[in-house]
Design a protein around this motif. Structure first.
Motif, mmCIF file in Angstrom:
data_model
loop_
_atom_site.group_PDB
_atom_site.id
_atom_site.type_symbol
_atom_site.label_atom_id
_atom_site.label_comp_id
_atom_site.label_asym_id
_atom_site.label_seq_id
_atom_site.Cartn_x
_atom_site.Cartn_y
_atom_site.Cartn_z
ATOM 1 N N ILE A 246 0.865 -1.182 0.000
ATOM 2 C CA ILE A 246 0.000 0.000 0.000
ATOM 3 C C ILE A 246 0.903 1.234 0.000
ATOM 4 O O ILE A 246 1.740 1.394 0.895
ATOM 5 C CB ILE A 246 -0.902 0.020 1.242
ATOM 6 N N GLU A 247 0.774 2.038 -1.039
ATOM 7 C CA GLU A 247 1.608 3.235 -1.129
ATOM 8 C C GLU A 247 0.723 4.451 -1.357
ATOM 9 O O GLU A 247 -0.290 4.364 -2.040
ATOM 10 C CB GLU A 247 2.615 3.097 -2.280
ATOM 11 N N LEU A 253 -4.220 6.316 -1.784
ATOM 12 C CA LEU A 253 -3.580 5.033 -1.503
ATOM 13 C C LEU A 253 -3.755 4.109 -2.703
ATOM 14 O O LEU A 253 -4.844 3.991 -3.257
ATOM 15 C CB LEU A 253 -4.176 4.387 -0.260
ATOM 16 N N HIS A 254 -2.651 3.497 -3.090
ATOM 17 C CA HIS A 254 -2.687 2.538 -4.190
ATOM 18 C C HIS A 254 -2.241 1.167 -3.697
ATOM 19 O O HIS A 254 -1.392 1.073 -2.820
ATOM 20 C CB HIS A 254 -1.701 2.972 -5.304
ATOM 21 N N ALA A 279 2.055 -1.664 5.378
ATOM 22 C CA ALA A 279 2.265 -1.468 3.947
ATOM 23 C C ALA A 279 2.085 -2.767 3.171
ATOM 24 O O ALA A 279 1.588 -2.775 2.054
ATOM 25 C CB ALA A 279 3.665 -0.908 3.712
ATOM 26 N N GLU A 280 2.473 -3.861 3.807
ATOM 27 C CA GLU A 280 2.414 -5.132 3.075
ATOM 28 C C GLU A 280 1.041 -5.772 3.242
ATOM 29 O O GLU A 280 0.625 -6.076 4.356
ATOM 30 C CB GLU A 280 3.493 -6.084 3.589
ATOM 31 N N LEU A 353 -8.618 -6.562 0.641
ATOM 32 C CA LEU A 353 -7.216 -6.496 1.058
ATOM 33 C C LEU A 353 -7.094 -7.167 2.423
ATOM 34 O O LEU A 353 -7.915 -6.949 3.322
ATOM 35 C CB LEU A 353 -6.746 -5.043 1.151
ATOM 36 N N PHE A 354 -6.075 -7.998 2.549
ATOM 37 C CA PHE A 354 -5.865 -8.729 3.800
ATOM 38 C C PHE A 354 -4.517 -8.389 4.388
ATOM 39 O O PHE A 354 -3.548 -8.149 3.652
ATOM 40 C CB PHE A 354 -5.913 -10.249 3.555
#
Lengths: 363, 292, 337
Positions: A246-247, A253-254, A279-280, A353-354
């Motif tokens: 996640i950036e 946020l992408h 982030a991961e 998203l997990f």
């Protein structure tokens, strides 16, 4: 009829923990399905409900009554076994009447109830036969007949249609659901087949390695899996998973992968920002939530077709995105061929998203 | 899943039953073991000690049973004075010989029976098995007459042949079941690779080896424990251990110590062999009708 | 695995392919009474001779030592057989006619029946009880091993040990029974009214474990889900035993009964050692009488006639036994159910 409460129940076999701290509440008249792969503890749970296994810890209550120490015969339940468990030396009639006879019902009552049950199941013509003269589907019906004849307060079904062929299974799914609605009896139905659970149950309890993963309506389970395991287990063909970062790119946020970067939706961004996310992450998206078109260019994710599988009404496409593979479900008129370039469009409104460590879903 | 795992719920009745069951088991184990134990202990008792008995009703006198000085003189006298080394040898040769013949011929026959079909196979089969079931005494009447004519009475070859009457059908019957379990595809594969039929047969032998070994042992056991054949066909020159043991019983002055010692000598090797092939035992003793 | 006959054991398990297993199961399900599973493609002419040659030695030997004696037996039953050198004399069925007025022959059958019945009731009762107790008990393995021990003993030796235990002057069991007030001054084997019981007890001691093992094997095959379904249907343990367990182990019981019944015909070692048929012929069951006629009095011709009657009954029993052997139920393995 009764509600069923499973209260902090554990089951050990020696040192192995088959069921870990299970809590469930099944409402009166509800069709509850316990779903999970083999060895997940679902059968142990059912057998504890039936009284065929001791409860290692915790309580099970039917209504207000604690039934831990009641033998099966005093629990007023009926169970359908995976292998039917018909009595081979008895006729169909005797099989069905067995529970009534054991409880000392009068001849007339038995006659009338057997008639009613066999009419419902359309097996009236089989009454004089022995189980070995029946087909799989007929055995199945007799097994169900044996369960419904007594009008118990709770039905327990242990993968009752797992051994039938695909067509008959689909048919029985419908019949079982209708039967349960008509009788209005509380039903707990154990299966490893997610299709059975999704299509029949009012609510599904998904179990994995003895732990209850998620408990909700079929739609909730399908649309909002609480973790990566449930997301992967429920749904056919299975969900695609890809590791992403996640950036924050330009204030949005992408989900970033070496081959693509896709922005999350507004509400998803809010969840991520609220939840001190890492982030991961792992992105999960179902095959029917990906759009696919042939050709290059555009802002969608670039991919290459590995394989197309026409299934008649649908078409499955294996597409490579960098090192990753995505399974896409599309229409049979899709024209791509193996090796063609294509573009994938993720339906970001419905993806998941997990957390990569805990597997828990952000959304 | 075994039926024994079916759940049980506690109740006062259940606990009572459990206690009764435990008592019954203890009694049954004692009753099973006691004769063996008495045989073993008495074989170390001197003549007079073996005859000692407390007065009737004197329960404390039970200790008298253990009141003796162990001696191995009965074992010594068996082998020094009673020729037991010869009888032991006879027993070994006769039972092992018959077992070997039976298993080798039986394996060939069983293999063929398992691989081909022909008219009358059922009848042939029934004949084979019925020879095994025939009462020993009934078989012995003509066998004695024939063997006497052929000069086989009182010889070890005669005894071996006599034992083969029950061991060979047994071996055929049991081994056929074994070969039935070996898929023919293995031999076909062998033959495709260029093996002859006989080599193909040899190639599946390792698969049946454990069974063949077990039934060899069972054949030995049946022959070893036989008494009727040995006492009639073997009388004179081919006395075996059971016969020799029985003959120690004289009208006067019975040497109980020696008899018990002979019993131990006869029994111990078979108990050992029996435990060795423990898991084939039930199949063997029921003619393969029941498998564990 | 549902092979019809013999063998089995886990040792071979690895060798039997799943396909072969399925084939057998299929045959079983269709209820065909198949004596063997033979690949059909093997019945081609050139290869058959090879298999017949392999079979021949065993068949010849077996014929020599069973078929030939059988005809010899029939011949003998029709002649006066002299143990000496004289030729056998045709005697116009005298051996057979004599059976009709031979009280000992008729008593022999009657006693054999009594003896078998007593053995059966005691051994089946005890054997089933023991099997039910052992099934799933914590010490099953150990106990079974203990119970195996008497079976490994030569029946003669067993008889001798019991002879010693029964002895009225120095036998410990005699003392035990007297002390417990069961027996008076009498000796159990010396009294015509108890001698038979004495022998039955020895037979029970040695062979009840076999029945236990057979029934135990049957109990392991009682499908658990049938028991559980019946429990859910409302049965307690005792009803479950009679409604589910018993019908399921029925073939095993039948096998046990037939096997023991035939063994009672086959072996008389216990009797020869313990009583020799006495006292007052109270234990002279038919095989014992046959033994006396043939090998005490050497009336081989009459013996042959008696032997033939015994053989005839055995063959009938054998036919029944083979039927039962081939019933599919007894042939399934525990895992199948």
């Amino acid at each position: 009829m009764a509600s069923v409460t499973i209260d902090h129940v554990w089951k050990y076999y020696g040192k192995t923990e088959a069921v870990k701290d299970l809590n469930l509440k099944c409402a009166d008249g509800e069709f509850l399905s316990v779903l999970g792969p083999s060895g997940c503890g679902k059968s142990s749970t059912l057998r504890m409900l039936a009284g065929l296994e001791h409860i290692s810890a915790g309580d099970i209550r039917f209504g207000e009554r604690r039934i831990n120490d009641l033998p099966p015969k005093d629990r007023d339940i009926a169970m359908v076994f995976e292998n039917y468990a018909l009595y081979p030396h008895k006729t169909v009639r005797e099989n069905i009447a067995n529970s009534l006879m054991l409880r000392g019902a009068s001849r007339a009552t038995i006659e009338q109830k057997v008639k009613k049950a066999t009419e419902l199941l359309q097996i009236g013509h089989l009454l004089q036969r022995k189980p070995q003269e029946l087909s799989g589907g007929q055995k199945q019906r007799v097994a169900i007949g044996r369960a419904i004849v007594r009008e118990p307060q709770l039905f327990l079904f242990d993968e009752p249609i797992a051994h039938l062929d695909a067509k008959l299974r689909a048919h029985m799914r419908g019949e079982l659901k209708i039967m349960q609605r008509e009788l209005g009896t509380t039903m707990i139905y154990v299966t490893h087949d997610q299709l059975e659970a999704l299509s029949m149950a009012d609510r599904i309890a998904v179990m994995h390695e003895g732990v209850l993963q998620q408990f909700g309506t079929p739609q909730e389970i399908y649309d909002h899996p609480v973790n990566e395991w449930v997301a992967g287990f429920v749904g056919e063909p299975p969900m695609n998973f890809v590791d992403c970062l996640i950036e924050d790119r330009g204030g949005v946020l992408h989900a970033v992968h070496p081959s693509f970067a896709v922005p999350v939706t507004g509400s998803q961004e809010a969840i991520l920002r609220d939840s001190a996310h890492r982030a991961e992450v792992r992105m999960g998206i179902r095959p029917d939530q990906i759009g696919i078109v042939t050709g290059d260019g555009g802002d969608a994710v670039a991919a290459q077709i590995l394989l197309t599988e026409p299934l008649g009404g649908d078409m499955l496409v294996d597409a490579a995105v960098g090192q990753e593979k995505f399974l896409v479900k599309t229409k049979p008129d899709f024209q791509g061929r193996r090796g063609d370039a294509c573009r994938l469009a993720f339906d970001t409104g419905r993806w998941h998203l997990f957390d990569r460590d805990t597997g828990l879903a952000y959304f | 899943m075994a039926s024994s795992d079916v759940v049980r719920y506690r109740s006062p009745l259940r606990s009572l039953v459990n206690v009764l069951v435990a008592i019954f088991l203890v009694i049954y184990v004692v009753w099973t073991v006691l004769p063996l134990f008495v045989m073993f202990v008495s074989s170390f008792k001197d003549l007079l000690e073996a005859f000692k008995l407390p007065t009737v009703g004197d329960w404390s006198g039970i200790t008298l049973f253990f009141d003796f000085t162990p001696t191995v003189k009965h074992y010594q006298s068996l082998f020094l004075d009673h020729n037991f080394s010869v009888y032991l040898f006879n027993s070994i040769v006769a039972s092992a010989g018959s077992a070997l013949i039976s298993v080798v011929l039986g394996a060939m026959c069983a293999y063929s029976l398992s691989r081909i079909n022909f008219r009358g196979k059922q009848d042939l089969f029934f004949w084979i098995i019925s020879t095994r079931m025939a009462p020993v005494v009934a078989v012995m009447v003509p066998l004695y007459a024939i063997f006497r004519g052929a000069g086989l009475v009182g010889t070890i070859p005669g005894l071996i042949l006599a034992y083969t009457t029950f061991n060979l059908p047994f071996a055929i019957w049991m081994l056929k079941g074994f070969f039935d379990n070996v898929p023919y595809a293995i031999e076909e594969a062998q033959m495709c690779d260029g093996a002859t039929r006989f080599r193909a047969f040899l190639s599946i032998l390792p698969l049946v080896a454990p069974g063949v070994g077990a039934f060899l042992v069972l054949c030995i056991l049946f022959a070893w424990n036989d008494f009727l054949f040995a006492s009639i066909i073997g009388s004179g020159g081919a006395k075996t251990l059971p016969v020799a043991t029985k003959e120690l019983v004289q009208p006067q002055n019975i040497q109980w110590g020696s008899i018990m010692a002979a019993g131990v000598v006869t029994t111990l090797p078979m108990m050992f062999l029996g435990l060795l092939i423990r898991r084939y035992l039930v199949a063997g003793l029921t003619m393969g009708a029941v498998k564990e | 695995m549902a092979v019809t006959t013999a063998g089995g054991g886990r040792g071979i398990g690895g060798g039997a392919s799943a396909a072969a297993g399925k084939q057998h199961l299929l045959e079983m399900r269709e209820g065909a009474r198949v004596i063997s599973h033979t690949p059909a493609r093997l019945n081609t002419a050139p290869s058959r001779a090879y298999y017949f040659y392999l079979m021949l030695p065993a068949i010849i030997v077996l014929a020599c030592i069973t078929l030939y004696p059988f005809f010899w037996l029939v011949w003998m039953s029709l002649h006066d057989v002299d143990v000496g050198a004289a030729a056998d004399k045709w005697n116009d069925f005298a051996n057979w006619i004599r059976l009709g007025r031979d009280r000992k022959f008729q008593d022999g059958w009657w006693l054999l029946l009594q003896y078998s019945a007593m053995c059966m009731v005691l051994q089946i009762g005890l054997g089933v009880l023991l099997a039910v107790i052992l099934n799933g008990s914590r010490h099953e393995k150990l106990l079974v091993t203990i119970f195996l021990m008497p079976m490994m003993m030569a029946p003669v030796v067993a008889g001798l040990v019991w002879y010693y235990l029964y002895n009225s002057t120095f036998g410990w069991y005699h003392w035990l029974m007297q002390s417990a007030g069961i027996l008076g001054e009498r000796s159990i084997l010396g009294d015509p009214s108890t001698a038979m019981l004495g022998i039955v007890i020895v037979d029970t001691w040695q062979w009840t474990p076999l029945i236990t093992l057979i029934v135990l094997a049957g109990l392991k095959r009682v499908p658990r889900d049938q028991l559980e379904a019946n429990m859910v249907d409302g049965a307690g343990e005792i009803r479950n035993f009679f409604q589910i367990t018993l019908p399921n182990i029925y073939p095993f019981l039948l096998i046990a009964i037939l096997l023991r019944f035939m063994d009672n015909f086959r072996f008389i070692d216990h009797i020869l050692v313990l009583t020799g048929g006495g006292p007052a012929d109270s234990t002279k069951i038919l095989p014992t009488y046959l033994f006396d006629v043939s090998f005490q009095f050497f009336k081989l011709g009459r013996g042959a006639a008696i032997a033939l009657t015994l053989l005839a009954v055995t063959i009938v029993l054998g036919l029944i036994l083979v039927r039962v052997f081939q019933s599919p139920t007894a042939q399934t393995r525990p895992e199948d159910s």
